[in-house]
Write a protein that holds these residues in place. Structure first.
Motif, PDB file in Angstrom:
ATOM      1  N   MET A 236       1.897   1.617  12.251  1.00  0.00           N
ATOM      2  CA  MET A 236       2.837   1.032  11.285  1.00  0.00           C
ATOM      3  C   MET A 236       3.738   2.096  10.656  1.00  0.00           C
ATOM      4  O   MET A 236       4.612   1.766   9.868  1.00  0.00           O
ATOM      5  CB  MET A 236       2.072   0.335  10.156  1.00  0.00           C
ATOM      6  CG  MET A 236       1.384  -0.935  10.536  1.00  0.00           C
ATOM      7  SD  MET A 236       0.479  -1.660   9.132  1.00  0.00           S
ATOM      8  CE  MET A 236       1.854  -2.223   8.105  1.00  0.00           C
ATOM      9  N   GLN A 237       3.506   3.368  10.988  1.00  0.00           N
ATOM     10  CA  GLN A 237       4.199   4.503  10.365  1.00  0.00           C
ATOM     11  C   GLN A 237       4.029   4.468   8.852  1.00  0.00           C
ATOM     12  O   GLN A 237       4.951   4.704   8.082  1.00  0.00           O
ATOM     13  CB  GLN A 237       5.660   4.543  10.776  1.00  0.00           C
ATOM     14  CG  GLN A 237       5.837   4.715  12.269  1.00  0.00           C
ATOM     15  CD  GLN A 237       7.273   4.840  12.688  1.00  0.00           C
ATOM     16  OE1 GLN A 237       8.199   4.417  11.993  1.00  0.00           O
ATOM     17  NE2 GLN A 237       7.474   5.440  13.850  1.00  0.00           N
ATOM     18  N   PHE A 238       2.801   4.145   8.452  1.00  0.00           N
ATOM     19  CA  PHE A 238       2.465   3.996   7.042  1.00  0.00           C
ATOM     20  C   PHE A 238       2.768   5.253   6.239  1.00  0.00           C
ATOM     21  O   PHE A 238       3.370   5.191   5.166  1.00  0.00           O
ATOM     22  CB  PHE A 238       0.983   3.632   6.899  1.00  0.00           C
ATOM     23  CG  PHE A 238       0.467   3.713   5.491  1.00  0.00           C
ATOM     24  CD1 PHE A 238       0.741   2.703   4.589  1.00  0.00           C
ATOM     25  CD2 PHE A 238      -0.275   4.802   5.066  1.00  0.00           C
ATOM     26  CE1 PHE A 238       0.290   2.775   3.287  1.00  0.00           C
ATOM     27  CE2 PHE A 238      -0.737   4.880   3.768  1.00  0.00           C
ATOM     28  CZ  PHE A 238      -0.451   3.865   2.881  1.00  0.00           C
ATOM     29  N   TYR A 239       2.349   6.403   6.732  1.00  0.00           N
ATOM     30  CA  TYR A 239       2.501   7.633   5.955  1.00  0.00           C
ATOM     31  C   TYR A 239       3.967   8.019   5.783  1.00  0.00           C
ATOM     32  O   TYR A 239       4.375   8.483   4.721  1.00  0.00           O
ATOM     33  CB  TYR A 239       1.692   8.773   6.587  1.00  0.00           C
ATOM     34  CG  TYR A 239       0.209   8.602   6.326  1.00  0.00           C
ATOM     35  CD1 TYR A 239      -0.365   9.044   5.144  1.00  0.00           C
ATOM     36  CD2 TYR A 239      -0.611   7.954   7.242  1.00  0.00           C
ATOM     37  CE1 TYR A 239      -1.704   8.860   4.875  1.00  0.00           C
ATOM     38  CE2 TYR A 239      -1.966   7.765   6.992  1.00  0.00           C
ATOM     39  CZ  TYR A 239      -2.496   8.221   5.805  1.00  0.00           C
ATOM     40  OH  TYR A 239      -3.829   8.030   5.534  1.00  0.00           O
ATOM     41  N   GLN A 240       4.786   7.782   6.798  1.00  0.00           N
ATOM     42  CA  GLN A 240       6.211   8.055   6.674  1.00  0.00           C
ATOM     43  C   GLN A 240       6.880   7.091   5.694  1.00  0.00           C
ATOM     44  O   GLN A 240       7.810   7.453   4.991  1.00  0.00           O
ATOM     45  CB  GLN A 240       6.912   7.962   8.037  1.00  0.00           C
ATOM     46  CG  GLN A 240       6.459   8.988   9.037  1.00  0.00           C
ATOM     47  CD  GLN A 240       5.264   8.539   9.866  1.00  0.00           C
ATOM     48  OE1 GLN A 240       4.429   7.746   9.432  1.00  0.00           O
ATOM     49  NE2 GLN A 240       5.157   9.062  11.077  1.00  0.00           N
TER      50      GLN A 240
ATOM     51  N   TRP B 277       0.828  -1.208   0.000  1.00  0.00           N
ATOM     52  CA  TRP B 277       0.000   0.000   0.000  1.00  0.00           C
ATOM     53  C   TRP B 277       0.862   1.258   0.000  1.00  0.00           C
ATOM     54  O   TRP B 277       0.405   2.322  -0.382  1.00  0.00           O
ATOM     55  CB  TRP B 277      -0.915   0.006   1.214  1.00  0.00           C
ATOM     56  CG  TRP B 277      -2.012  -1.015   1.166  1.00  0.00           C
ATOM     57  CD1 TRP B 277      -2.140  -2.070   0.302  1.00  0.00           C
ATOM     58  CD2 TRP B 277      -3.136  -1.080   2.036  1.00  0.00           C
ATOM     59  NE1 TRP B 277      -3.277  -2.784   0.586  1.00  0.00           N
ATOM     60  CE2 TRP B 277      -3.908  -2.201   1.649  1.00  0.00           C
ATOM     61  CE3 TRP B 277      -3.562  -0.314   3.108  1.00  0.00           C
ATOM     62  CZ2 TRP B 277      -5.085  -2.557   2.298  1.00  0.00           C
ATOM     63  CZ3 TRP B 277      -4.737  -0.672   3.757  1.00  0.00           C
ATOM     64  CH2 TRP B 277      -5.487  -1.773   3.346  1.00  0.00           C
ATOM     65  N   THR B 278       2.121   1.155   0.412  1.00  0.00           N
ATOM     66  CA  THR B 278       3.005   2.316   0.438  1.00  0.00           C
ATOM     67  C   THR B 278       3.375   2.783  -0.972  1.00  0.00           C
ATOM     68  O   THR B 278       3.961   3.841  -1.129  1.00  0.00           O
ATOM     69  CB  THR B 278       4.302   1.996   1.208  1.00  0.00           C
ATOM     70  OG1 THR B 278       4.898   0.832   0.641  1.00  0.00           O
ATOM     71  CG2 THR B 278       4.017   1.788   2.686  1.00  0.00           C
ATOM     72  N   LYS B 279       3.004   2.013  -1.986  1.00  0.00           N
ATOM     73  CA  LYS B 279       3.331   2.358  -3.367  1.00  0.00           C
ATOM     74  C   LYS B 279       2.157   2.959  -4.134  1.00  0.00           C
ATOM     75  O   LYS B 279       2.272   3.251  -5.314  1.00  0.00           O
ATOM     76  CB  LYS B 279       3.814   1.114  -4.119  1.00  0.00           C
ATOM     77  CG  LYS B 279       5.077   0.506  -3.547  1.00  0.00           C
ATOM     78  CD  LYS B 279       5.469  -0.746  -4.313  1.00  0.00           C
ATOM     79  CE  LYS B 279       6.663  -1.418  -3.722  1.00  0.00           C
ATOM     80  NZ  LYS B 279       7.906  -0.703  -3.886  1.00  0.00           N
ATOM     81  N   VAL B 280       1.000   3.131  -3.462  1.00  0.00           N
ATOM     82  CA  VAL B 280      -0.201   3.568  -4.166  1.00  0.00           C
ATOM     83  C   VAL B 280      -0.917   4.689  -3.406  1.00  0.00           C
ATOM     84  O   VAL B 280      -0.674   4.908  -2.221  1.00  0.00           O
ATOM     85  CB  VAL B 280      -1.186   2.395  -4.377  1.00  0.00           C
ATOM     86  CG1 VAL B 280      -0.565   1.318  -5.253  1.00  0.00           C
ATOM     87  CG2 VAL B 280      -1.634   1.803  -3.043  1.00  0.00           C
TER      88      VAL B 280
END
Length: 172
Positions: free
Chosen positions: A88-92, A28-31
């Motif tokens: 999860m620090q997804f946005y970073q 998901w970090t790529k989209v």
């Protein structure tokens, strides 16, 4: 908020990270957004769009009379998803600049806003929600207007998906 067991939380981490067991997931970090089928209490399918830049969860429902109930049930998910992604620090970790920027705008976890789209093709029976969910996700990911999905072509859509599945060519 939904209390997640360690197993479910681990599964979500794999799903978000693109390391799910079947190997067809993308991190998901790529989209900017993801589309998911969602089942309401084992009896009704809808398409869900999670948009990371807008910080929204959008419901595309082929049986609009069920949407108000669905929206109530999704509110805890919007909060839980926000907490899990925050932890999860997804946005970073995102590789998408607009998503990282959105993360910087939020000082702490912020629940996703929930939207429902009423102007989508509606099923004409009590059994087409699953196939319409698949068609909605196919169309949304391809940028094709949802109004081109024809509820009168359910037999064709089912047969096409079955053939693609048997050939190993199913998209969703």
């Amino acid at each position: 908020m939904i209390d997640l067991s360690p197993t479910k939380l681990k599964n979500i981490h794999h799903f978000v990270g693109g390391t799910w067991q079947h190997g067809y997931g993308k991190a998901w970090t790529k989209v900017r957004k993801v589309y998911l089928p969602y089942n309401l209490k084992g009896s009704h399918w809808v398409a869900i769009e999670i948009h990371f830049v807008n910080h929204t969860v959008t419901v595309y429902d082929s049986y609009y009379t069920a949407t108000s109930k669905l929206v109530r049930l999704l509110h805890p998910i919007c909060e839980t998803l926000a907490i899990v992604l925050y932890n999860m620090q997804f946005y970073q970790a995102s590789e998408v600049e607009e998503v990282q920027k959105k993360g910087l705008e939020m000082s702490s976890f912020t629940p996703f806003s929930l939207c429902s789209i009423a102007d989508v093709p509606q099923q004409r029976d009590g059994a087409s929600c699953g196939i319409l969910t698949v068609k909605f996700i196919e169309h949304l990911t391809a940028g094709i207007p949802l109004q081109t999905v024809d509820p009168l072509k359910m037999q064709y859509y089912r047969l096409k998906l079955a053939i693609e599945g048997l050939r190993g060519e199913a998209y969703v």
